[in-house]
Scaffold this motif. Structure first.
Motif, PDB file in Angstrom:
ATOM      1  N   ARG A  98      -3.318   4.808   0.036  1.00  0.00           N
ATOM      2  CA  ARG A  98      -3.888   3.695  -0.318  1.00  0.00           C
ATOM      3  C   ARG A  98      -3.745   3.309  -1.853  1.00  0.00           C
ATOM      4  O   ARG A  98      -3.967   2.036  -2.174  1.00  0.00           O
ATOM      5  N   SER A 149      -8.006   3.140  -9.505  1.00  0.00           N
ATOM      6  CA  SER A 149      -7.078   2.338 -10.592  1.00  0.00           C
ATOM      7  C   SER A 149      -6.516   3.214 -11.755  1.00  0.00           C
ATOM      8  O   SER A 149      -6.966   3.840 -12.187  1.00  0.00           O
ATOM      9  N   ASP A 187       2.094  -2.217  -9.142  1.00  0.00           N
ATOM     10  CA  ASP A 187       1.011  -2.668  -8.273  1.00  0.00           C
ATOM     11  C   ASP A 187       0.565  -1.399  -7.973  1.00  0.00           C
ATOM     12  O   ASP A 187       1.141  -0.200  -7.959  1.00  0.00           O
ATOM     13  N   ASN A 189      -1.717  -1.211  -4.820  1.00  0.00           N
ATOM     14  CA  ASN A 189      -2.624  -1.132  -3.382  1.00  0.00           C
ATOM     15  C   ASN A 189      -1.260  -1.633  -2.529  1.00  0.00           C
ATOM     16  O   ASN A 189      -0.868  -2.852  -2.609  1.00  0.00           O
ATOM     17  N   GLN A 191      -1.297  -1.938   0.506  1.00  0.00           N
ATOM     18  CA  GLN A 191      -1.817  -3.062   1.411  1.00  0.00           C
ATOM     19  C   GLN A 191      -1.734  -4.469   1.229  1.00  0.00           C
ATOM     20  O   GLN A 191      -1.575  -5.504   2.087  1.00  0.00           O
ATOM     21  N   LEU A 192      -1.819  -4.739  -0.090  1.00  0.00           N
ATOM     22  CA  LEU A 192      -1.691  -6.084  -0.616  1.00  0.00           C
ATOM     23  C   LEU A 192      -0.461  -6.769  -0.862  1.00  0.00           C
ATOM     24  O   LEU A 192      -0.320  -7.597  -0.905  1.00  0.00           O
ATOM     25  N   LEU A 193       0.581  -5.901  -0.618  1.00  0.00           N
ATOM     26  CA  LEU A 193       2.006  -6.164  -0.826  1.00  0.00           C
ATOM     27  C   LEU A 193       2.405  -7.122   0.276  1.00  0.00           C
ATOM     28  O   LEU A 193       2.295  -6.767   1.444  1.00  0.00           O
ATOM     29  N   GLN A 194       2.987  -8.238   0.027  1.00  0.00           N
ATOM     30  CA  GLN A 194       3.215  -9.248   0.989  1.00  0.00           C
ATOM     31  C   GLN A 194       4.832  -9.834   0.957  1.00  0.00           C
ATOM     32  O   GLN A 194       4.978 -11.016   1.309  1.00  0.00           O
ATOM     33  N   ASN A 195       5.421  -9.086  -0.040  1.00  0.00           N
ATOM     34  CA  ASN A 195       6.715  -9.301  -0.061  1.00  0.00           C
ATOM     35  C   ASN A 195       7.948  -9.172   1.055  1.00  0.00           C
ATOM     36  O   ASN A 195       8.991  -9.653   0.909  1.00  0.00           O
TER      37      ASN A 195
END
Length: 258
Positions: A98, A149, A187, A189, A191-195
């Motif tokens: 994660r 982070s 990046d 995270n 889980q936040l990738l939306q490519n």
């Protein structure tokens, strides 16, 4: 000894069959259906021949990465190709931690965003070596229990490593196609990738990395759209022609003089 029927017994059997008292049993062999199992979560878009070519390409990637990282980190780095799998993008995202380092880049003229994923433990060891630390092989010195982070300084250092690896990526493809690989962003995270859409087929290339006594992994995620229009160049016949031209550039009777 086989029992011999009399003519009266034979006539009785024939009469019974004609009257329907005895039904002849017919055994038919059913052809076995040849069914192959298919997992829709692990789509196979590339044939085995093309995957074998990818093995050769990324074997070169691992060898060059070993040399480049060893020079940059001033340490002995072992970088080896572990596997090449065809999976969905969602499966790739759920296979990485994660909290991890994700380097996004693209390669013109081909489509799609490629992702370089580096384990956070490996990242912290790289930062330590870049800052003058030594490879003492003590894995327990790198604690990530409370880390979620990267600092700005860590990201600056890691960005340079990612950019160097994208250059290697561009270089190993040059015999097949000339790429212009450009770094996009970092990046941490996944889980936040939306490519990409979750069901989009991708090729996941996994490498094992060893620095001292620390073993870790690096993954490269390449979407299938990257290979569209490129599959003919991945054939073994094309690969053989490339290398035959490379090694027969000079005739055998060529004489070199100082």
């Amino acid at each position: 000894m086989d029992q011999v029927l009399t003519q009266q017994e034979i006539d009785s059997l024939l009469n019974a069959m004609n009257n329907g008292e005895i039904v002849e049993e017919k055994t038919e062999k059913k052809e076995e259906l040849k069914v192959k199992s298919y997992d829709f979560r692990r789509p196979t878009k590339l044939s085995k021949e093309y995957v074998n070519t990818l093995h050769m390409i990324f074997e070169d990637f691992s060898k060059v990465s070993s040399n480049v990282l060893s020079t940059l980190l001033r340490s002995n780095i072992s970088f080896n190709l572990a596997s090449i799998e065809q999976v969905s993008y969602d499966e790739f995202i759920h296979s990485v931690p994660r909290f991890t380092l994700l380097g996004l880049f693209h390669s013109e003229p081909l489509k799609g965003i490629q992702i370089l994923e580096m384990n956070p433990q490996l990242c912290m060891l790289i930062v330590e070596l870049l800052c003058g630390g030594t490879d003492n092989g003590k894995q327990e010195n790198i604690s990530l229990k409370e880390k979620d982070s990267f600092t700005d300084i860590e990201l600056i250092l890691l960005k340079e490593i990612v950019i160097e690896m994208t250059k290697i990526y561009e270089n190993v493809w040059k015999d097949i196609i000339e790429l212009q690989t450009e770094f996009d962003e970092l990046d941490s995270n996944p889980q936040l990738l939306q490519n990409m859409s979750p069901n989009e087929p991708v090729v996941m290339i996994t490498f094992t990395v060893r620095i001292g006594d620390v073993d870790s992994f690096v993954n490269i995620c390449v979407p299938y759209v990257f290979f569209e229009g490129l599959t003919d160049k991945l054939s073994f016949h094309n690969w053989f022609l490339i290398y035959s031209q490379k090694y027969t550039r000079y005739p055998s009777n060529t004489c070199f003089t100082r």
